[in-house]
Design a protein around this motif. Structure first.
Motif, mmCIF file in Angstrom:
data_model
loop_
_atom_site.group_PDB
_atom_site.id
_atom_site.type_symbol
_atom_site.label_atom_id
_atom_site.label_comp_id
_atom_site.label_asym_id
_atom_site.label_seq_id
_atom_site.Cartn_x
_atom_site.Cartn_y
_atom_site.Cartn_z
ATOM 1 N N ASP A 52 27.373 4.835 69.112
ATOM 2 C CA ASP A 52 26.629 3.783 69.820
ATOM 3 C C ASP A 52 25.857 3.229 68.682
ATOM 4 O O ASP A 52 26.299 3.485 67.659
ATOM 5 N N ARG A 53 25.191 2.396 69.105
ATOM 6 C CA ARG A 53 24.401 1.374 68.082
ATOM 7 C C ARG A 53 23.166 2.077 67.433
ATOM 8 O O ARG A 53 22.769 1.704 66.525
ATOM 9 N N HIS A 54 23.073 3.417 67.888
ATOM 10 C CA HIS A 54 21.772 4.173 67.275
ATOM 11 C C HIS A 54 22.217 5.146 66.540
ATOM 12 O O HIS A 54 21.504 5.793 65.618
ATOM 13 N N ARG A 88 22.290 8.139 61.535
ATOM 14 C CA ARG A 88 21.600 7.399 62.383
ATOM 15 C C ARG A 88 21.888 5.905 61.981
ATOM 16 O O ARG A 88 21.660 5.512 60.586
ATOM 17 N N LEU A 89 22.162 5.055 62.820
ATOM 18 C CA LEU A 89 22.264 3.550 62.509
ATOM 19 C C LEU A 89 21.005 2.804 62.745
ATOM 20 O O LEU A 89 20.428 2.052 61.490
ATOM 21 N N LEU A 90 20.588 2.696 64.021
ATOM 22 C CA LEU A 90 19.289 1.867 64.300
ATOM 23 C C LEU A 90 18.309 2.520 64.947
ATOM 24 O O LEU A 90 18.519 3.617 65.660
ATOM 25 N N PRO A 91 16.992 2.398 64.766
ATOM 26 C CA PRO A 91 16.230 3.057 65.182
ATOM 27 C C PRO A 91 16.054 3.036 66.926
ATOM 28 O O PRO A 91 16.467 1.668 67.289
ATOM 29 N N VAL A 92 15.687 4.111 67.704
ATOM 30 C CA VAL A 92 15.664 3.830 69.069
ATOM 31 C C VAL A 92 14.309 3.275 69.343
ATOM 32 O O VAL A 92 13.239 3.826 68.934
ATOM 33 N N PRO A 93 14.223 2.103 70.252
ATOM 34 C CA PRO A 93 12.952 1.564 70.332
ATOM 35 C C PRO A 93 12.131 2.502 71.168
ATOM 36 O O PRO A 93 12.410 3.287 71.838
ATOM 37 N N ALA A 94 10.691 2.525 70.718
ATOM 38 C CA ALA A 94 9.708 3.076 71.449
ATOM 39 C C ALA A 94 9.116 2.602 72.850
ATOM 40 O O ALA A 94 9.393 1.561 72.819
ATOM 41 N N ARG A 95 9.121 3.660 73.713
ATOM 42 C CA ARG A 95 8.821 3.266 75.036
ATOM 43 C C ARG A 95 7.209 3.372 75.060
ATOM 44 O O ARG A 95 6.542 4.175 74.555
ATOM 45 N N PRO A 96 6.449 2.415 75.719
ATOM 46 C CA PRO A 96 4.991 2.589 76.047
ATOM 47 C C PRO A 96 4.751 3.870 76.645
ATOM 48 O O PRO A 96 5.289 4.052 77.746
#
Length: 98
Positions: free
Chosen positions: A37-39, A84-92
């Protein structure tokens, strides 16, 4: 487009499906599962269908009242490969995940 560039474009167009088909054949022969996937890109081992110990099930159940699955060495002794490709965005932290 010149003849040389056209020839190179046609060779490239023919090489991509051939490379993809070769990669699929190698993954099946080596008993690997590909996930992308993209991550991340992951290669994880799969149990061998011809394994004399587990018969392709990947392991066996051991124990009495609380049985547990013991993994067969045909796949559990091999490493999992991950890129790893893109970092997983952090959730608040203060918002629920839905």
């Amino acid at each position: 487009m010149t003849g040389c560039r056209l020839r190179a474009a046609l060779l490239l167009a023919a090489a991509v499906p051939l490379a993809a088909a070769t990669a699929v054949a190698v993954l099946k022969a080596g008993h690997w599962r590909l996930y992308a996937d993209r991550h991340r890109i992951e290669l994880t081992p799969r149990p061998r269908r011809s394994c004399p110990d587990c018969g392709g099930a990947g392991g066996w159940w051991v124990g009495g009242a609380n049985p547990e699955m013991e993994a067969c060495g045909c796949w559990s002794d091999r490493r999992e490969l991950r890129v790893r490709l893109l970092p997983v965005p952090a959730r608040p932290d203060n918002e629920p995940p839905f």
